[in-house]
Design a protein around this motif. Sequence first.
Motif, PDB file in Angstrom:
ATOM      1  N   ALA A   1       0.828  -1.214   0.000  1.00 23.63           N
ATOM      2  CA  ALA A   1       0.000   0.000   0.000  1.00 23.63           C
ATOM      3  C   ALA A   1       0.859   1.258   0.000  1.00 23.63           C
ATOM      4  O   ALA A   1       0.551   2.232  -0.694  1.00 23.63           O
ATOM      5  CB  ALA A   1      -0.942  -0.008   1.203  1.00 23.63           C
ATOM      6  N   VAL A   2       1.946   1.245   0.758  1.00 27.26           N
ATOM      7  CA  VAL A   2       2.849   2.404   0.802  1.00 27.26           C
ATOM      8  C   VAL A   2       3.546   2.566  -0.547  1.00 27.26           C
ATOM      9  O   VAL A   2       3.698   3.688  -1.051  1.00 27.26           O
ATOM     10  CB  VAL A   2       3.863   2.259   1.960  1.00 27.26           C
ATOM     11  N   GLU A   3       3.963   1.446  -1.164  1.00 25.31           N
ATOM     12  CA  GLU A   3       4.601   1.516  -2.486  1.00 25.31           C
ATOM     13  C   GLU A   3       3.657   2.122  -3.510  1.00 25.31           C
ATOM     14  O   GLU A   3       4.068   2.950  -4.336  1.00 25.31           O
ATOM     15  CB  GLU A   3       5.036   0.121  -2.938  1.00 25.31           C
ATOM     16  N   VAL A   4       2.392   1.749  -3.470  1.00 28.26           N
ATOM     17  CA  VAL A   4       1.411   2.300  -4.411  1.00 28.26           C
ATOM     18  C   VAL A   4       1.182   3.785  -4.131  1.00 28.26           C
ATOM     19  O   VAL A   4       1.160   4.611  -5.046  1.00 28.26           O
ATOM     20  CB  VAL A   4       0.074   1.512  -4.342  1.00 28.26           C
TER      21      VAL A   4
ATOM     22  N   ASP B   1       7.077   9.086  -6.088  1.00 28.34           N
ATOM     23  CA  ASP B   1       8.271   9.449  -5.324  1.00 28.34           C
ATOM     24  C   ASP B   1       9.345   8.372  -5.451  1.00 28.34           C
ATOM     25  O   ASP B   1      10.528   8.679  -5.608  1.00 28.34           O
ATOM     26  CB  ASP B   1       7.935   9.642  -3.839  1.00 28.34           C
ATOM     27  N   ILE B   2       8.941   7.115  -5.392  1.00 25.70           N
ATOM     28  CA  ILE B   2       9.882   6.000  -5.491  1.00 25.70           C
ATOM     29  C   ILE B   2      10.511   5.972  -6.882  1.00 25.70           C
ATOM     30  O   ILE B   2      11.718   5.741  -7.023  1.00 25.70           O
ATOM     31  CB  ILE B   2       9.176   4.664  -5.148  1.00 25.70           C
ATOM     32  N   GLN B   3       9.712   6.238  -7.916  1.00 24.41           N
ATOM     33  CA  GLN B   3      10.235   6.268  -9.286  1.00 24.41           C
ATOM     34  C   GLN B   3      11.300   7.343  -9.454  1.00 24.41           C
ATOM     35  O   GLN B   3      12.218   7.193 -10.256  1.00 24.41           O
ATOM     36  CB  GLN B   3       9.108   6.487 -10.286  1.00 24.41           C
ATOM     37  N   PHE B   4      11.185   8.429  -8.688  1.00 31.35           N
ATOM     38  CA  PHE B   4      12.165   9.510  -8.759  1.00 31.35           C
ATOM     39  C   PHE B   4      13.322   9.311  -7.778  1.00 31.35           C
ATOM     40  O   PHE B   4      14.107  10.219  -7.529  1.00 31.35           O
ATOM     41  CB  PHE B   4      11.490  10.865  -8.518  1.00 31.35           C
ATOM     42  N   GLY B   5      13.426   8.100  -7.202  1.00 34.26           N
ATOM     43  CA  GLY B   5      14.573   7.755  -6.369  1.00 34.26           C
ATOM     44  C   GLY B   5      14.427   8.030  -4.884  1.00 34.26           C
ATOM     45  O   GLY B   5      15.369   7.817  -4.122  1.00 34.26           O
ATOM     46  N   LYS B   6      13.263   8.493  -4.445  1.00 36.49           N
ATOM     47  CA  LYS B   6      13.063   8.750  -3.018  1.00 36.49           C
ATOM     48  C   LYS B   6      12.912   7.424  -2.278  1.00 36.49           C
ATOM     49  O   LYS B   6      12.220   6.520  -2.736  1.00 36.49           O
ATOM     50  CB  LYS B   6      11.826   9.609  -2.794  1.00 36.49           C
ATOM     51  N   HIS B   7      13.573   7.307  -1.147  1.00 35.09           N
ATOM     52  CA  HIS B   7      13.471   6.107  -0.324  1.00 35.09           C
ATOM     53  C   HIS B   7      12.403   6.323   0.744  1.00 35.09           C
ATOM     54  O   HIS B   7      12.387   7.347   1.407  1.00 35.09           O
ATOM     55  CB  HIS B   7      14.811   5.789   0.341  1.00 35.09           C
ATOM     56  N   ILE B   8      11.542   5.363   0.900  1.00 32.75           N
ATOM     57  CA  ILE B   8      10.466   5.411   1.887  1.00 32.75           C
ATOM     58  C   ILE B   8      10.788   4.394   2.978  1.00 32.75           C
ATOM     59  O   ILE B   8      11.078   3.234   2.679  1.00 32.75           O
ATOM     60  CB  ILE B   8       9.098   5.079   1.250  1.00 32.75           C
ATOM     61  N   THR B   9      10.741   4.825   4.220  1.00 31.08           N
ATOM     62  CA  THR B   9      10.992   3.932   5.350  1.00 31.08           C
ATOM     63  C   THR B   9       9.696   3.774   6.139  1.00 31.08           C
ATOM     64  O   THR B   9       9.026   4.758   6.445  1.00 31.08           O
ATOM     65  CB  THR B   9      12.083   4.508   6.272  1.00 31.08           C
TER      66      THR B   9
END
Length: 65
Positions: free
Chosen positions: A36-39, A44-52
């Motif tokens: 759910a967080v990835e979706v 943001d993830i596609q632009f290289g941002k890391h989500i923790t």
Amino acid sequence: MKYIMMENIGVQKVLGFDIFTQGKTLDELMDNIKEAVEVHFEEDIQFGKHITILSMSEIEVAPIG
């Protein structure tokens, strides 16, 4: 994140965001949270941002009987 157990189904709300998910086990719930967080943060993830994801557990123990 807030975790609530309802009729043997864990329900999760990611605090501060409109992200909700559920799972029948804690492992399933954690997998669903990640998805759910990835979706939610896909761009943001596609632009290289890391989500923790920080997960904290609180367990209530009640008397038996």
